[in-house]
Motif scaffolding. Sequence first.
Motif, PDB file in Angstrom:
ATOM      1  N   MET A 108       0.839  -1.205   0.000  1.00 47.08           N
ATOM      2  CA  MET A 108       0.000   0.000   0.000  1.00 47.08           C
ATOM      3  C   MET A 108       0.872   1.252   0.000  1.00 47.08           C
ATOM      4  O   MET A 108       0.590   2.225  -0.708  1.00 47.08           O
ATOM      5  N   ILE A 109       1.959   1.242   0.801  1.00 48.39           N
ATOM      6  CA  ILE A 109       2.871   2.392   0.853  1.00 48.39           C
ATOM      7  C   ILE A 109       3.519   2.608  -0.516  1.00 48.39           C
ATOM      8  O   ILE A 109       3.589   3.738  -1.022  1.00 48.39           O
ATOM      9  N   LEU A 110       3.978   1.502  -1.132  1.00 48.69           N
ATOM     10  CA  LEU A 110       4.620   1.614  -2.448  1.00 48.69           C
ATOM     11  C   LEU A 110       3.641   2.089  -3.517  1.00 48.69           C
ATOM     12  O   LEU A 110       4.010   2.872  -4.408  1.00 48.69           O
ATOM     13  N   GLN A 115       1.808   6.376  -6.990  1.00 49.25           N
ATOM     14  CA  GLN A 115       0.783   7.346  -7.382  1.00 49.25           C
ATOM     15  C   GLN A 115       1.337   8.778  -7.297  1.00 49.25           C
ATOM     16  O   GLN A 115       1.145   9.580  -8.213  1.00 49.25           O
ATOM     17  N   SER A 116       2.064   9.059  -6.196  1.00 49.24           N
ATOM     18  CA  SER A 116       2.613  10.413  -6.048  1.00 49.24           C
ATOM     19  C   SER A 116       3.687  10.676  -7.105  1.00 49.24           C
ATOM     20  O   SER A 116       3.772  11.779  -7.666  1.00 49.24           O
ATOM     21  N   HIS A 117       4.490   9.642  -7.415  1.00 46.17           N
ATOM     22  CA  HIS A 117       5.499   9.803  -8.462  1.00 46.17           C
ATOM     23  C   HIS A 117       4.843  10.012  -9.831  1.00 46.17           C
ATOM     24  O   HIS A 117       5.337  10.798 -10.655  1.00 46.17           O
ATOM     25  N   LEU A 121       5.417  13.110 -12.088  1.00 48.78           N
ATOM     26  CA  LEU A 121       5.856  12.970 -13.481  1.00 48.78           C
ATOM     27  C   LEU A 121       4.939  13.749 -14.407  1.00 48.78           C
ATOM     28  O   LEU A 121       5.391  14.424 -15.349  1.00 48.78           O
ATOM     29  N   LEU A 122       3.665  13.685 -14.157  1.00 50.77           N
ATOM     30  CA  LEU A 122       2.702  14.422 -14.962  1.00 50.77           C
ATOM     31  C   LEU A 122       2.965  15.922 -14.865  1.00 50.77           C
ATOM     32  O   LEU A 122       2.950  16.636 -15.899  1.00 50.77           O
TER      33      LEU A 122
END
Length: 135
Positions: A108-110, A115-117, A121-122
């Motif tokens: 879940m942490i990964l 998701q944040s990465h 990136l976006l």
Amino acid sequence: MKYLSPLLLAYEDRIREKEELILAHEEDMKNFRVQVEEVVNENEQMHQQLIKDSFVTTKEWQQLQSQAKLVLGENGILMEQLEIQQAKAKDSHNQHVQEVSKLTKQLMILEAKKQSHAEELLENQKQLESLRSTC
């Protein structure tokens, strides 16, 4: 006397009925006693016949008893081993459950980091596009 006479007659009739009932029960009890004595005699005869027909000697009987004790001891040891194995299996299961929950938490942490990465990136791609257009 006039009033007590019918009561005494009724009382005597009741006593007579009770006595007849008692006599009938006594007769039943005599018959029952005869039947019980017959059963006891039959049991004694069967016991004697069993003793005559029995091929088990005292020594063999003692051997059977000692073997039975050994089997009971082995069963006790096997039950203890089974309990130990069940306890080990339960501990192993608990460890696996803990590992699964730990790995699930890491996953879940990964996924949150991914998701944040991805969002980062976006944003970087948008900035790159804007800088390209500016250039």
